[in-house]
Design an enzyme around this catalytic site. Structure first.
Site, mmCIF file in Angstrom:
data_model
loop_
_atom_site.group_PDB
_atom_site.id
_atom_site.type_symbol
_atom_site.label_atom_id
_atom_site.label_comp_id
_atom_site.label_asym_id
_atom_site.label_seq_id
_atom_site.Cartn_x
_atom_site.Cartn_y
_atom_site.Cartn_z
ATOM 1 N N ARG A 166 -8.497 10.159 20.029
ATOM 2 C CA ARG A 166 -8.049 9.875 21.401
ATOM 3 C C ARG A 166 -7.720 11.153 22.163
ATOM 4 O O ARG A 166 -8.103 11.332 23.312
ATOM 5 C CB ARG A 166 -6.790 8.998 21.383
ATOM 6 C CG ARG A 166 -7.077 7.543 21.464
ATOM 7 C CD ARG A 166 -5.841 6.765 21.149
ATOM 8 N NE ARG A 166 -5.340 7.130 19.814
ATOM 9 C CZ ARG A 166 -4.489 6.405 19.111
ATOM 10 N NH1 ARG A 166 -4.022 5.298 19.605
ATOM 11 N NH2 ARG A 166 -4.112 6.773 17.912
ATOM 12 N N LYS A 208 3.449 0.812 2.993
ATOM 13 C CA LYS A 208 3.059 -0.170 4.014
ATOM 14 C C LYS A 208 3.079 -1.533 3.361
ATOM 15 O O LYS A 208 2.690 -1.655 2.185
ATOM 16 C CB LYS A 208 1.607 0.101 4.458
ATOM 17 C CG LYS A 208 1.478 1.000 5.642
ATOM 18 C CD LYS A 208 0.081 0.823 6.238
ATOM 19 C CE LYS A 208 -0.537 2.175 6.482
ATOM 20 N NZ LYS A 208 -1.971 2.167 6.643
ATOM 21 N N ASN A 215 0.871 -1.176 0.000
ATOM 22 C CA ASN A 215 0.000 0.000 0.000
ATOM 23 C C ASN A 215 0.912 1.231 0.000
ATOM 24 O O ASN A 215 1.513 1.573 1.016
ATOM 25 C CB ASN A 215 -0.872 -0.041 1.261
ATOM 26 C CG ASN A 215 -1.816 1.150 1.356
ATOM 27 O OD1 ASN A 215 -1.765 2.061 0.527
ATOM 28 N ND2 ASN A 215 -2.655 1.148 2.367
ATOM 29 N N ARG A 254 -10.377 16.484 7.207
ATOM 30 C CA ARG A 254 -11.197 16.878 6.046
ATOM 31 C C ARG A 254 -12.542 17.407 6.524
ATOM 32 O O ARG A 254 -13.119 16.887 7.481
ATOM 33 C CB ARG A 254 -11.441 15.685 5.118
ATOM 34 C CG ARG A 254 -10.191 15.161 4.469
ATOM 35 C CD ARG A 254 -10.527 14.051 3.462
ATOM 36 N NE ARG A 254 -9.348 13.271 3.160
ATOM 37 C CZ ARG A 254 -9.300 11.935 3.160
ATOM 38 N NH1 ARG A 254 -10.385 11.225 3.413
ATOM 39 N NH2 ARG A 254 -8.183 11.313 2.882
ATOM 40 N N GLY A 293 -12.124 6.170 10.611
ATOM 41 C CA GLY A 293 -10.702 6.233 10.959
ATOM 42 C C GLY A 293 -10.270 7.672 10.744
ATOM 43 O O GLY A 293 -11.065 8.591 10.965
ATOM 44 N N HIS A 306 -12.672 3.210 0.480
ATOM 45 C CA HIS A 306 -12.666 2.214 1.577
ATOM 46 C C HIS A 306 -13.433 0.945 1.177
ATOM 47 O O HIS A 306 -13.971 0.241 2.038
ATOM 48 C CB HIS A 306 -13.336 2.756 2.862
ATOM 49 C CG HIS A 306 -12.640 3.897 3.510
ATOM 50 N ND1 HIS A 306 -13.316 4.981 4.025
ATOM 51 C CD2 HIS A 306 -11.333 4.122 3.761
ATOM 52 C CE1 HIS A 306 -12.454 5.832 4.551
ATOM 53 N NE2 HIS A 306 -11.243 5.349 4.398
ATOM 54 N N ILE A 354 -11.464 4.505 14.902
ATOM 55 C CA ILE A 354 -12.432 5.125 15.815
ATOM 56 C C ILE A 354 -13.611 4.176 16.054
ATOM 57 O O ILE A 354 -14.004 3.929 17.202
ATOM 58 C CB ILE A 354 -12.924 6.484 15.255
ATOM 59 C CG1 ILE A 354 -11.745 7.456 15.115
ATOM 60 C CG2 ILE A 354 -14.033 7.067 16.129
ATOM 61 C CD1 ILE A 354 -12.080 8.784 14.448
ATOM 62 N N ARG A 380 -2.744 -2.170 -3.266
ATOM 63 C CA ARG A 380 -3.924 -1.328 -3.071
ATOM 64 C C ARG A 380 -3.821 -0.184 -4.070
ATOM 65 O O ARG A 380 -2.827 0.545 -4.098
ATOM 66 C CB ARG A 380 -3.947 -0.770 -1.657
ATOM 67 C CG ARG A 380 -5.065 0.216 -1.478
ATOM 68 C CD ARG A 380 -5.062 0.817 -0.097
ATOM 69 N NE ARG A 380 -6.201 1.690 0.050
ATOM 70 C CZ ARG A 380 -6.147 2.908 0.571
ATOM 71 N NH1 ARG A 380 -4.990 3.393 1.003
ATOM 72 N NH2 ARG A 380 -7.227 3.637 0.669
ATOM 73 N N GLU A 403 -8.215 -4.812 5.781
ATOM 74 C CA GLU A 403 -8.108 -4.522 4.352
ATOM 75 C C GLU A 403 -6.951 -5.301 3.715
ATOM 76 O O GLU A 403 -7.042 -5.726 2.573
ATOM 77 C CB GLU A 403 -7.905 -3.015 4.151
ATOM 78 C CG GLU A 403 -9.168 -2.232 4.511
ATOM 79 C CD GLU A 403 -8.927 -0.742 4.693
ATOM 80 O OE1 GLU A 403 -8.420 -0.358 5.768
ATOM 81 O OE2 GLU A 403 -9.230 0.018 3.768
ATOM 82 N N GLU A 406 -13.779 1.007 15.892
ATOM 83 C CA GLU A 406 -13.432 -0.202 16.654
ATOM 84 C C GLU A 406 -13.129 0.090 18.117
ATOM 85 O O GLU A 406 -13.201 -0.795 18.957
ATOM 86 C CB GLU A 406 -12.194 -0.874 16.025
ATOM 87 C CG GLU A 406 -12.471 -1.477 14.665
ATOM 88 C CD GLU A 406 -11.211 -1.854 13.898
ATOM 89 O OE1 GLU A 406 -10.189 -2.165 14.538
ATOM 90 O OE2 GLU A 406 -11.257 -1.831 12.661
HETATM 91 P P1 AMP Z 1 -7.298 4.596 11.326
HETATM 92 O O1 AMP Z 1 -7.199 5.629 10.244
HETATM 93 O O2 AMP Z 1 -8.315 3.521 11.030
HETATM 94 O O3 AMP Z 1 -5.969 4.028 11.757
HETATM 95 O O4 AMP Z 1 -7.882 5.343 12.632
HETATM 96 C C1 AMP Z 1 -7.217 6.415 13.247
HETATM 97 C C2 AMP Z 1 -8.152 7.055 14.263
HETATM 98 O O5 AMP Z 1 -8.539 6.069 15.239
HETATM 99 C C3 AMP Z 1 -7.530 8.206 15.042
HETATM 100 O O6 AMP Z 1 -8.438 9.302 15.108
HETATM 101 C C4 AMP Z 1 -7.346 7.620 16.440
HETATM 102 O O7 AMP Z 1 -7.451 8.594 17.435
HETATM 103 C C5 AMP Z 1 -8.524 6.669 16.525
HETATM 104 N N1 AMP Z 1 -8.298 5.692 17.601
HETATM 105 C C6 AMP Z 1 -7.378 4.713 17.674
HETATM 106 N N2 AMP Z 1 -7.443 4.103 18.898
HETATM 107 C C7 AMP Z 1 -8.415 4.717 19.603
HETATM 108 C C8 AMP Z 1 -8.956 4.571 20.921
HETATM 109 N N3 AMP Z 1 -8.501 3.646 21.749
HETATM 110 N N4 AMP Z 1 -9.974 5.386 21.292
HETATM 111 C C9 AMP Z 1 -10.453 6.322 20.463
HETATM 112 N N5 AMP Z 1 -9.980 6.536 19.210
HETATM 113 C C10 AMP Z 1 -8.976 5.741 18.782
#
Ligand code: AMP
Length: 400
Positions: free
Chosen positions: A283, A17, A10, A239, A208, A178, A331, A89, A384, A333
């Site tokens: 977070r 990645k 990717n 965004r 995310g 996605h 987010i 990807r 993915e 998950e």
């Molecule tokens: P991704 O692009 O799927 O890797 O997601 C990134 C987003 O997931 C970021 O905004 C992180 O703050 C959020 N995230 C990851 N772990 C947690 C957590 N334990 N609690 C809340 N948000 C999280």
């Protein structure tokens, strides 16, 4: 030695990645990331057997040098003997691709031509494909497109209220992104509910750094929130998501913004970051709310969640029935707060959350967090990389 692995690549503008996956068992043998490429600070981290090794990359610090390092590592551990193919990807497949494709000269040219629709993504995806062709000239290369899963949307969902000739002559329409994630979690949802995918009606929310929602009926996408580009739809990390197009004219004509400044404003300075003035990271915002009741952080999260609820509710117009919704992505998950705020606004869809299950279903766990007697509300971690490995494997085995 059995050939049983697919290397998944990717490529981003300054990153690469990768994961080495056994598609049939789902096992990840190694994974890693080359970052800060094209700067003399470029490095590569490889994770294997619970150990993490970071090395600096030599001049010319580019995607090719990252791949050369990876190839040497694969040979050192004799993984090259197990490699079946490379899965890439690719962000934009336009209307040309609704399934993965073996990379040929024609496919490469088409990906290049589609760069007009994804100038930030397709050119770097091609850099990855070309570097990987050099490194693994004897292996099939497969392109898996982020847009492919959404190609089943009807015209009613994918056309904008613009002159039709812009679609006919310039391919301006909704494509959605996605796709591998929405595909994966919708299949998992069907499996976990013991339903055939043909009889499954689900709304999937990939939340995310980038966020999108899809309405999926019988395994086919019928609508999604991202558009011609990943900027449309929900408020995201940086965004803006959807807004009145008149704002762009206002920024340019009244406030003297250049097109480049508007582009950067909407893609990099808006969303959670722009509203909170603190961070794009969910977070950090949750901590700011919890520790000192930060009002800006709270407002940013409220706007973020409201947009998600509104979009989910709008898909009542797209589906004939609703078996459940799914949260995925960093987010989706992990953030019980986001899930609670989103679902609390969706009582009309018979959605309600079980607080204990919501708090317990995080950090890689999956499960239904709905209150008994309510519509399903699932948390399902996405994968993915595995989808890319699996689809690559299926394609090279077709006809065998
Ligand atoms: P991704 O692009 O799927 O890797 O997601 C990134 C987003 O997931 C970021 O905004 C992180 O703050 C959020 N995230 C990851 N772990 C947690 C957590 N334990 N609690 C809340 N948000 C999280």
């Amino acid at each position: 030695m059995t050939k049983d692995c697919v290397l998944v690549i990717n490529c981003g503008s300054s990153s690469l990645k990768f994961s080495l996956i056994v598609p049939q068992s789902g096992e990840t043998l190694l994974s890693g990331l080359a970052e800060r490429l094209l700067s003399n600070d470029a490095s590569i981290t490889i994770k294997m057997d619970g150990e993490k090794n970071t090395s600096r990359l030599p001049d010319p610090f580019d995607h090719q040098s990252a791949l050369s390092h990876l190839v040497a590592f694969l040979y050192q551990h004799k993984f090259e003997q197990r490699l079946l193919a490379i899965g890439h990807r690719v962000v934009h497949g336009g209307e040309n691709y609704s399934k993965p494709e073996l990379v040929t000269e024609v496919v490469e040219k088409t990906i290049e031509a589609l760069s007009a629709l994804a100038p930030l993504h397709n050119p770097v995806n091609l850099i990855g494909i070309r570097a990987s062709k050099q490194a693994f000239s004897h292996l099939p290369q497969v392109a898996v497109f982020d847009t492919a899963f959404h190609q089943t949307m009807p015209k009613t969902a994918y056309l904008y209220g613009l002159p039709y000739k812009l679609y006919e002559q310039h391919s301006i329409r909704r494509y959605g992104f996605h796709g591998t994630s929405h595909y994966f979690v919708s299949m998992q949802f069907a499996q976990m509910n013991n339903k055939p995918i043909e009889d499954t009606h689900v709304i999937t929310a990939h939340l995310g750094n980038g966020c999108s929602i899809a309405a999926i009926e019988g395994g086919q996408c019928v609508d999604t929130s991202m558009g011609l580009t990943p900027l449309e739809g929900l408020v995201m990390g940086t965004r803006s998501g959807s807004l009145d197009p008149g704002i762009v004219f206002h920024l340019c004509k009244q406030l003297g913004y250049s097109i480049e400044q508007v582009d950067s404003l909407l893609n990099k300075e808006s969303g959670l970051l722009g509203i909170s003035e603190i961070s794009n990271d969910c977070r950090t915002l949750e901590e700011a709310i919890e520790n000192d009741g930060n009002e800006h952080a709270n407002l940013a999260m409220d706007i973020f969640c409201y947009q998600i609820s509104k979009t989910i509710a709008s898909y009542s117009a797209s589906l004939s029935k609703l078996d459940g919704i799914v949260f995925t992505g960093g987010i989706g998950e992990n953030s019980s707060l986001v899930r609670e705020r989103v679902v609390n606004r969706l009582k009309l869809l018979n959605l309600a959350i079980d607080n204990e299950a919501n708090l317990a279903t995080r950090f890689g766990k999956s499960g239904n967090i709905a209150k008994a007697g309510h519509t399903g509300c699932w948390v399902i971690p996405t994968n993915e990389e595995w989808v890319i490995a699996e689809q690559t494997y299926q394609l090279i085995n077709e006809g065998n």
